[in-house]
Scaffold this active site. Structure first.
Site, PDB file in Angstrom:
ATOM      1  N   GLY A  15       0.819  -1.209   0.000  1.00 54.64           N
ATOM      2  CA  GLY A  15       0.000   0.000   0.000  1.00 54.64           C
ATOM      3  C   GLY A  15       0.853   1.260   0.000  1.00 54.64           C
ATOM      4  O   GLY A  15       1.719   1.428   0.860  1.00 54.64           O
ATOM      5  N   GLU A 174     -18.474  17.258   3.842  1.00 51.47           N
ATOM      6  CA  GLU A 174     -17.671  17.880   2.782  1.00 51.47           C
ATOM      7  C   GLU A 174     -18.346  17.691   1.417  1.00 51.47           C
ATOM      8  O   GLU A 174     -18.388  18.619   0.606  1.00 51.47           O
ATOM      9  CB  GLU A 174     -16.274  17.259   2.738  1.00 51.47           C
ATOM     10  CG  GLU A 174     -15.388  17.700   3.890  1.00 51.47           C
ATOM     11  CD  GLU A 174     -14.085  16.916   3.989  1.00 51.47           C
ATOM     12  OE1 GLU A 174     -13.263  17.289   4.816  1.00 51.47           O
ATOM     13  OE2 GLU A 174     -13.905  15.940   3.240  1.00 51.47           O
ATOM     14  N   ASP A 304      -5.534   3.006   8.156  1.00 55.65           N
ATOM     15  CA  ASP A 304      -6.946   2.644   8.325  1.00 55.65           C
ATOM     16  C   ASP A 304      -7.178   1.167   8.620  1.00 55.65           C
ATOM     17  O   ASP A 304      -8.216   0.800   9.174  1.00 55.65           O
ATOM     18  CB  ASP A 304      -7.728   3.006   7.046  1.00 55.65           C
ATOM     19  CG  ASP A 304      -8.023   4.494   6.949  1.00 55.65           C
ATOM     20  OD1 ASP A 304      -7.600   5.244   7.852  1.00 55.65           O
ATOM     21  OD2 ASP A 304      -8.670   4.908   5.959  1.00 55.65           O
TER      22      ASP A 304
HETATM   23  C1  LIG Z   1     -13.432  11.381   1.413  1.00 61.45           C
HETATM   24  C2  LIG Z   1     -12.404  11.293   2.517  1.00 61.45           C
HETATM   25  C3  LIG Z   1     -11.991  12.454   3.167  1.00 61.45           C
HETATM   26  C4  LIG Z   1     -11.016  12.401   4.173  1.00 61.45           C
HETATM   27  N1  LIG Z   1     -10.610  13.542   4.772  1.00 61.45           N
HETATM   28  C5  LIG Z   1      -9.618  13.504   5.691  1.00 61.45           C
HETATM   29  C6  LIG Z   1      -9.124  14.702   6.275  1.00 61.45           C
HETATM   30  O1  LIG Z   1      -9.594  15.797   5.979  1.00 61.45           O
HETATM   31  N2  LIG Z   1      -8.092  14.598   7.158  1.00 61.45           N
HETATM   32  C7  LIG Z   1      -7.544  13.391   7.492  1.00 61.45           C
HETATM   33  O2  LIG Z   1      -6.592  13.348   8.289  1.00 61.45           O
HETATM   34  N3  LIG Z   1      -8.000  12.237   6.960  1.00 61.45           N
HETATM   35  C8  LIG Z   1      -9.015  12.264   6.082  1.00 61.45           C
HETATM   36  N4  LIG Z   1      -9.489  11.100   5.527  1.00 61.45           N
HETATM   37  C9  LIG Z   1      -8.941   9.817   5.981  1.00 61.45           C
HETATM   38  C10 LIG Z   1      -7.609   9.486   5.322  1.00 61.45           C
HETATM   39  O3  LIG Z   1      -7.651   9.749   3.940  1.00 61.45           O
HETATM   40  C11 LIG Z   1      -7.275   8.036   5.595  1.00 61.45           C
HETATM   41  O4  LIG Z   1      -7.275   7.842   6.983  1.00 61.45           O
HETATM   42  C12 LIG Z   1      -5.907   7.657   5.015  1.00 61.45           C
HETATM   43  O5  LIG Z   1      -5.911   7.775   3.619  1.00 61.45           O
HETATM   44  C13 LIG Z   1      -5.516   6.242   5.417  1.00 61.45           C
HETATM   45  O6  LIG Z   1      -4.255   5.983   4.903  1.00 61.45           O
HETATM   46  P1  LIG Z   1      -3.798   4.478   4.640  1.00 61.45           P
HETATM   47  O7  LIG Z   1      -2.376   4.553   4.201  1.00 61.45           O
HETATM   48  O8  LIG Z   1      -4.139   3.619   5.789  1.00 61.45           O
HETATM   49  O9  LIG Z   1      -4.731   3.961   3.469  1.00 61.45           O
HETATM   50  P2  LIG Z   1      -5.022   4.530   2.028  1.00 61.45           P
HETATM   51  O10 LIG Z   1      -4.694   5.975   1.910  1.00 61.45           O
HETATM   52  O11 LIG Z   1      -6.412   4.094   1.714  1.00 61.45           O
HETATM   53  O12 LIG Z   1      -4.000   3.740   1.109  1.00 61.45           O
HETATM   54  C14 LIG Z   1      -4.117   2.368   0.910  1.00 61.45           C
HETATM   55  C15 LIG Z   1      -3.371   2.005  -0.348  1.00 61.45           C
HETATM   56  O13 LIG Z   1      -3.374   0.594  -0.464  1.00 61.45           O
HETATM   57  C16 LIG Z   1      -3.621   0.238  -1.789  1.00 61.45           C
HETATM   58  N5  LIG Z   1      -4.214  -1.095  -1.805  1.00 61.45           N
HETATM   59  C17 LIG Z   1      -5.482  -1.450  -1.463  1.00 61.45           C
HETATM   60  N6  LIG Z   1      -5.637  -2.759  -1.583  1.00 61.45           N
HETATM   61  C18 LIG Z   1      -4.462  -3.269  -2.010  1.00 61.45           C
HETATM   62  C19 LIG Z   1      -4.007  -4.575  -2.319  1.00 61.45           C
HETATM   63  N7  LIG Z   1      -4.788  -5.656  -2.189  1.00 61.45           N
HETATM   64  N8  LIG Z   1      -2.729  -4.720  -2.754  1.00 61.45           N
HETATM   65  C20 LIG Z   1      -1.922  -3.637  -2.892  1.00 61.45           C
HETATM   66  N9  LIG Z   1      -2.307  -2.388  -2.606  1.00 61.45           N
HETATM   67  C21 LIG Z   1      -3.554  -2.205  -2.163  1.00 61.45           C
HETATM   68  C22 LIG Z   1      -4.552   1.316  -2.326  1.00 61.45           C
HETATM   69  O14 LIG Z   1      -4.471   1.412  -3.744  1.00 61.45           O
HETATM   70  C23 LIG Z   1      -4.014   2.558  -1.612  1.00 61.45           C
HETATM   71  O15 LIG Z   1      -3.050   3.238  -2.386  1.00 61.45           O
HETATM   72  C24 LIG Z   1     -10.467  11.143   4.527  1.00 61.45           C
HETATM   73  C25 LIG Z   1     -10.891   9.966   3.879  1.00 61.45           C
HETATM   74  C26 LIG Z   1     -11.847  10.048   2.883  1.00 61.45           C
HETATM   75  C27 LIG Z   1     -12.288   8.786   2.187  1.00 61.45           C
END
Ligand SMILES: Cc1cc2nc3c(=O)[nH]c(=O)nc-3n(C[C@H](O)[C@H](O)[C@H](O)COP(=O)(O)OP(=O)(O)OC[C@H]3O[C@@H](n4cnc5c(N)ncnc54)[C@H](O)[C@@H]3O)c2cc1C
Length: 424
Positions: A15, A174, A304
């Protein structure tokens, strides 16, 4: 290739979200092979997806090529592939499009999925807002509905222009705030023959207030602001079922709407279930203070997908970009420490405050310690923080140009449909 055959230890990062990127960057100086694998060839900046969905910014302002982010990291390799299985005992990950990869250290940061809580018809007909594709799909659907209503005004009474947003958290608020602005400042000019007063925007929230994580005065400000913009707010209402043109509430009321945006809940990526560990609420993977998995000090989960407890406060941390980024950085630092023969350190979240935008010139911020901010100043602060979070200077410039242009002119140049799957 087995671990013994490798010249350097291999750190596999699943990811390239906030969590994965944070971990990879902290391993830049490590004497290790860092392999980053993402299902997409781009990193998505989720906090601004709603701006893409409402044509404020272009696709490339919220997505950036992953490879580009590692040009200056010589120990990093990037692959685009989808992880399908993680074998913690064998220390190996399987992928849909390539051979399995073994690892010495693992970071799981593949995020979450939308949770429809089993609501009938939601998976088929609701529009989620979690990925780049979701945002583009929603934008094109709304544009198509307006074009259809322009051609056939009878559709207006059937709810073609009405949007129901489920969820009174950041995603829902939003989205509806941005739609209200799009409708009043852009569509009113684009479609002068369409009676704007017939287009209804409704926000449905099961709880007693919007923005449950904020103080009451910020909740009230949010509700009043949205109502001033013409948004109808239904608190204490639960969606029972969804069809392409109707939203049925548990109270018996039926809303006529050809668009339902789902901003009501998340659950961890389904791969979490296949790990064989006991999961927490929302299928999140529980991690120890240093973010490693129980019985697997070589495997870390961040962002997440993880159930992270702040070592300073003992609180379970929310699914936020800032938490994911900082946790990813801590996991990367801990792996670097293990590689150097040191002990890991616990993760303590540095909370700079919770902020969310409602729409143009309106946002709310709650700082640790109780101080709050709302209105234009909060909106500017939100903009500055999110610009700083964007992964490169190029992204920041693009977002800044789009915002400034939209701000001065209220123009939305990207309100065009390029998708090939014509729904109409
Ligand atoms: C609409 C929206 C608004 C938001 N606004 C805010 C905000 O204002 N402030 C804030 O702090 N947070 C905000 N968030 C929350 C924040 O975006 C998330 O908490 C954050 O993106 C989580 O990061 P992550 O690295 O865990 O996952 P993600 O950012 O979801 O990244 C996961 C990655 O894993 C990849 N992936 C998925 N499955 C696989 C697989 N099987 N194999 C390989 N790769 C895979 C995906 O392509 C992605 O690139 C918001 C979320 C959303 C949806």
């Amino acid at each position: 290739m087995s671990a013994a055959d490798r010249q350097r230890p291999r750190v596999l990062i699943l990811g390239a979200g906030f969590g994965g990127l944070g971990a990879a960057r902290k391993l830049k100086q490590a004497d290790a092979e860092v392999v980053i694998v993402d299902h997409n060839d781009f990193h998505t900046f989720q906090p601004m997806l709603y701006q893409l969905a409402t044509a404020v910014i272009e696709t490339t302002a919220v997505a950036h090529p992953v490879r580009d982010l590692f040009h200056d990291q010589r120990n990093a390799t990037v692959h685009q592939a989808t992880a399908t299985a993680i074998d913690l005992e064998k220390r190996e990950v399987e992928f849909e499009q390539m051979q399995p990869i073994g690892y010495d250290h693992l970071v799981v940061g593949i995020g979450a999925r939308v949770n429809y809580f089993g609501v009938e018809g939601a998976a088929e007909h609701a529009f989620p807002m979690y990925t780049l594709v979701d945002a583009v799909r929603l934008k094109e659907h709304v544009l198509r509905r307006w074009e259809s209503a322009d051609r056939d005004p009878a559709l207006i009474d059937d709810g073609a222009l009405n949007v129901v947003v489920v969820g009174g958290g950041a995603t829902g608020i939003e989205s509806i705030g941005a739609l209200a602005e799009l409708y009043s400042s852009v569509f009113s000019k684009d479609y002068p023959r369409v009676p704007m007063e017939k287009a209804r925007l409704t926000l449905v929230e099961a709880g007693p207030a919007l923005f449950s994580m904020f103080e009451e005065k910020l909740q009230d400000y949010t509700q009043k602001t949205l109502e001033q913009w013409g948004v109808e707010i239904r608190l204490g209402e639960v969606v029972e079922s969804v069809s392409p043109t109707r939203v049925q509430l548990e109270s018996g009321e039926q809303l006529e709407a050809h668009t339902l945006i789902w901003g009501a809940g998340l659950q961890a990526h389904p791969l979490a279930r296949a790990l064989g560990v006991e999961l927490e609420r929302g299928d999140r993977i529980p991690v120890g203070p240093d973010l490693s998995l129980d019985q697997h000090p070589e495997a870390f989960a961040v962002g997440d997908i993880a159930w992270i407890t702040d070592s300073k406060t003992g609180d379970v941390l929310p699914q936020l970009g800032s938490v994911a980024l900082q946790a990813g950085e801590r996991a990367g630092e801990n792996i670097a420490r293990l590689l150097a023969g040191s002990d890991t350190e616990p993760f303590a979240y540095h909370d700079k405050g919770t902020m969310a935008t409602i729409g143009r010139g309106a946002a709310v911020i709650q700082f640790p310690g109780g101080r709050t901010m709302k209105g234009k100043t909060a909106f500017l602060a939100w903009g500055a923080v999110h610009l700083a979070l964007l992964s490169t200077g190029e992204d920041r410039t693009k977002a800044m140009l789009d915002w400034t242009w939209a701000g001065f002119t209220r123009e939305r140049g990207s309100r065009i449909v390029v998708g090939s799957d014509d729904e109409d």
